[in-house]
Design a protein around this motif. Structure first.
Motif, mmCIF file in Angstrom:
data_model
loop_
_atom_site.group_PDB
_atom_site.id
_atom_site.type_symbol
_atom_site.label_atom_id
_atom_site.label_comp_id
_atom_site.label_asym_id
_atom_site.label_seq_id
_atom_site.Cartn_x
_atom_site.Cartn_y
_atom_site.Cartn_z
ATOM 1 N N ILE A 85 0.801 -1.218 0.000
ATOM 2 C CA ILE A 85 0.000 0.000 0.000
ATOM 3 C C ILE A 85 0.837 1.272 0.000
ATOM 4 N N ASP A 86 2.048 1.250 0.586
ATOM 5 C CA ASP A 86 2.837 2.478 0.713
ATOM 6 C C ASP A 86 3.214 3.085 -0.639
ATOM 7 N N PRO A 87 3.678 2.310 -1.620
ATOM 8 C CA PRO A 87 3.962 2.924 -2.929
ATOM 9 C C PRO A 87 2.712 3.552 -3.555
ATOM 10 N N GLY A 88 1.554 2.955 -3.304
ATOM 11 C CA GLY A 88 0.320 3.522 -3.858
ATOM 12 C C GLY A 88 -0.025 4.857 -3.225
ATOM 13 N N ILE A 89 0.205 4.992 -1.914
ATOM 14 C CA ILE A 89 -0.062 6.276 -1.256
ATOM 15 C C ILE A 89 0.881 7.342 -1.807
ATOM 16 N N SER A 90 2.141 6.970 -2.046
ATOM 17 C CA SER A 90 3.083 7.924 -2.640
ATOM 18 C C SER A 90 2.631 8.349 -4.034
ATOM 19 N N ARG A 91 2.112 7.405 -4.825
ATOM 20 C CA ARG A 91 1.610 7.748 -6.163
ATOM 21 C C ARG A 91 0.406 8.676 -6.082
ATOM 22 N N LEU A 92 -0.469 8.446 -5.086
ATOM 23 C CA LEU A 92 -1.619 9.331 -4.912
ATOM 24 C C LEU A 92 -1.150 10.742 -4.586
ATOM 25 N N GLY A 93 -0.122 10.866 -3.706
ATOM 26 C CA GLY A 93 0.405 12.185 -3.392
ATOM 27 C C GLY A 93 0.967 12.877 -4.618
ATOM 28 N N SER A 94 1.663 12.118 -5.460
ATOM 29 C CA SER A 94 2.221 12.700 -6.680
ATOM 30 C C SER A 94 1.124 13.150 -7.629
ATOM 31 N N ALA A 95 0.067 12.332 -7.773
ATOM 32 C CA ALA A 95 -1.039 12.707 -8.654
ATOM 33 C C ALA A 95 -1.746 13.949 -8.134
ATOM 34 N N LEU A 96 -1.890 14.071 -6.816
ATOM 35 C CA LEU A 96 -2.544 15.244 -6.236
ATOM 36 C C LEU A 96 -1.672 16.482 -6.394
ATOM 37 N N ALA A 97 -0.347 16.328 -6.211
ATOM 38 C CA ALA A 97 0.559 17.469 -6.353
ATOM 39 C C ALA A 97 0.634 17.949 -7.796
ATOM 40 N N ALA A 98 0.409 17.043 -8.777
ATOM 41 C CA ALA A 98 0.521 17.418 -10.183
ATOM 42 C C ALA A 98 -0.654 18.260 -10.662
ATOM 43 N N LEU A 99 -1.729 18.332 -9.903
ATOM 44 C CA LEU A 99 -2.886 19.126 -10.314
ATOM 45 C C LEU A 99 -2.611 20.617 -10.144
ATOM 46 N N ARG A 100 -3.227 21.407 -11.002
ATOM 47 C CA ARG A 100 -3.103 22.861 -10.887
ATOM 48 C C ARG A 100 -4.072 23.377 -9.828
ATOM 49 N N SER A 101 -3.634 24.360 -9.068
ATOM 50 C CA SER A 101 -4.495 24.952 -8.041
ATOM 51 C C SER A 101 -5.758 25.518 -8.656
ATOM 52 N N LYS A 102 -5.657 26.081 -9.848
ATOM 53 C CA LYS A 102 -6.834 26.649 -10.515
ATOM 54 C C LYS A 102 -7.859 25.564 -10.816
ATOM 55 N N ASP A 103 -7.382 24.393 -11.284
ATOM 56 C CA ASP A 103 -8.314 23.301 -11.582
ATOM 57 C C ASP A 103 -8.996 22.794 -10.319
#
Length: 580
Positions: free
Chosen positions: A520-538
């Motif tokens: 599960i830990d690598p998946g949580i890291s991937r979720l953090g990366s996907a969330l960080a990649a979003l634009r604040s405006k979006d």
């Protein structure tokens, strides 16, 4: 010693043939006599299988009577109690025994493919020994030819002996070829049946099973295959005309052979030719055979007619296919009910000034795994907003029902107020008292209007992931409580973290981040990366689209064997923060 076998299939007959050959060899029956006995028995067993029903074979060995040198091995084949007529004469055969026999060897009975292969090699060994005897006979013939060369009587006797030896050799070669051919055909049918069964039972989609059946059977065992599934009649306004034999098979549960000539197939009733296909024989087999049918499979032969052994194999395959289709339909029905119930219970997210919510629920598409994940969002009497996401152990309809009970209990507890930790503690007691064999995980986050903080608590659930307005991401890894419902007294604590305007909190279930090969830990890291990649405006202007953009990379490698829930909680920005 007396042994009795009941025969109804070609596999039973093959086992008995091997057992008789072994018993005769163990008692010292000469090779030629043993070969003649086994060949005659094989011919009789083939006739029994063609007639169908159950047959009884009795083998009896007796010690030599006083004053004699040889015992006897006697074989009797009689119709079983369910065959008619009961007064049919028995078939008998006997040979002399020269040795008392080895009990261990006599007790062995062919029961699997390796033993069948061993028997084939044993037949080759018998043939080799017979050839040795023939070589000895040929040497003896050569001697007599030299001795009787000068007389017509000697020449005639020599020719007669040579002819007899040649005939015996041809008979032995023919018997050996026939044995090999029958064994190879039996092996081919058993292998096909095993492989086809594995292919059919590997799917829980009944439409996929129906698609695979014709692919398996044509062109080797059928010219065409049509499957009439009774449940499909409800979806067609004009039902397709069916052969009368198919209707009879559906009503009686017995296979039917419709043609202008008797089929002579074991376990199959003969019927008049079909008006829909008068020039071609039809074999109509209920699915499954011997049980309440879910449909009928109608086949045309690949040639003029079917081999009786092929027909037996087709009936067995139809039985297995019918069971696979019935299991798939039951699974699809249960999955549909569980998914419908769960979707009906999922919350329509409330609208709160300054706070946006976006949720996604995706049911499992593989395996029996629908029903355990849930999310909810509602207001407390003091104006605060409770968001929750959880996962009930188990799957299917039972898990969906238990999820609804937890959701209702949480809303009831929240009416009296209480922090997220207190609500989870009450849920823990509720689950432990009423359902001691059921467990769940959950995380609750509470937002108060105008406060730049969020209070949260977790019970055995993956940690929330927080994205700051600047785009930095971290997991809220404060110590969670244990799973809800475990036999342990616990007071689940609250945790508070700053969440200024422009921040986003992601709550989710393990189906989004956990993979069997990586944990599960690598998946949580991937979720953090996907969330960080979003634009604040979006995030500020299109939170629902942002949820979809998170799911797409997260589920790219998923087998979809578990439900997936995602709940995004975003604090509106007063102004767009700087790009990151």
């Amino acid at each position: 010693m007396t042994r009795t076998w009941c025969l109804s299939t070609i596999t039973d007959a093959a086992r008995v043939r091997i057992a008789v050959a072994r018993i005769a060899a163990a008692h010292g029956v000469p090779v030629l006599d043993r070969t003649r006995l086994v060949t005659a028995l094989t011919t009789q067993l083939r006739q029994c299988l063609t007639k169908g029903g159950t047959w009884q074979l009795t083998l009896e060995t007796s010690a030599p009577p006083s004053g004699t040198e040889h015992g006897r091995l006697e074989i009797t084949v009689l119709p079983g109690p369910d065959n008619a007529p009961a007064d049919q004469p028995a078939w008998r055969a006997a040979v002399d025994l020269t040795e008392p026999g080895d009990r261990d060897a006599v007790a062995q009975v062919a029961s699997d493919a390796p033993t069948l292969a061993e028997a084939l090699f044993g037949a080759d060994d018998d043939t080799a020994r017979v050839m040795e005897k023939l070589s000895e006979q040929e040497a003896l013939v050569a001697f007599h030819r030299e001795e009787l060369h000068q007389t017509n009587q000697g020449v005639l006797a020599l020719h007669a002996e040579l002819d007899a030896a040649g005939e015996a050799q041809r008979a032995l070669y023919a018997a050996e070829r026939e044995t090999r051919r029958e064994a190879e055909n039996a092996r081919r049918r058993l292998t096909f049946l095993a492989d086809a069964s594995a292919i059919l039972t590997s799917s829980l989609n009944h439409a996929e099973i129906l698609r695979r059946l014709p692919q398996l059977l044509t062109p080797g065992y059928a010219r065409s295959v049509d499957v009439w599934l009774f449940t499909d009649e409800d979806t067609h306004p004009r039902p397709t005309p069916r052969p009368a034999a198919a209707v009879v098979a559906a009503r009686t549960g017995r296979p039917q052979y419709a043609a202008d000539h008797p089929g002579g197939l074991p376990g199959v009733d003969d019927a008049p030719p079909s008006a829909l296909q008068p020039t071609r024989p039809l074999l109509c087999i209920p699915l499954p055979v011997g049980r309440p049918a879910v449909g009928v499979m109608t086949l045309m032969p690949p040639g003029e007619r079917w081999d009786p052994d092929d027909a037996v194999m087709l009936i067995e395959l139809a039985r297995r296919a019918g069971i696979a289709i019935d299991n798939a339909q039951r699974f699809e029905h249960s999955s549909y009910i569980a998914e419908t119930l769960q979707r009906a219970l999922l919350t329509e997210l409330p609208t709160t000034p300054g706070l946006q919510l976006a949720a996604r629920y995706l049911p499992a598409t593989h395996g029996l795994n629908i029903g355990g994940d849930w999310y909810d969002a509602f207001r407390q009497p003091d104006g605060s907003l409770i968001t929750v996401i959880g996962d009930v152990t188990g799957h299917g309809l039972h898990a969906a029902v238990m999820m609804s009970q937890l959701r209702t209990a949480l809303r009831a507890y929240a009416v009296d107020g209480g922090s997220p930790g207190q609500l989870l503690t009450r849920l823990h007691l509720f689950l432990h008292q009423l359902h001691p064999d059921l467990y769940a995980t959950a995380v609750i986050a509470r937002f108060r209007p105008g406060e730049p903080t969020v209070t949260w608590a977790a019970a055995g659930h993956p940690p929330p992931v927080l994205r700051t307005p600047e785009g930095r991401v971290r997991s809220l890894n404060a110590k969670p409580g244990a799973m809800l419902g475990i036999p342990l007294q616990q007071d689940i604590g609250d945790h508070t973290v700053r969440m200024p305007a422009g921040s986003t909190l992601a709550l989710y279930t393990d189906g989004l981040v956990e993979r069997r090969a990586h944990g599960i830990d690598p998946g949580i890291s991937r979720l953090g990366s996907a969330l960080a990649a979003l634009r604040s405006k979006d995030l500020n202007e299109d939170l629902n689209g942002s949820a979809d953009r998170i799911l797409e990379p997260m589920l790219r490698d998923s087998e979809r064997d578990d439900d997936v829930c995602l709940l995004l909680c975003h604090i509106d920005s007063a102004a767009e923060p700087p790009a990151h």
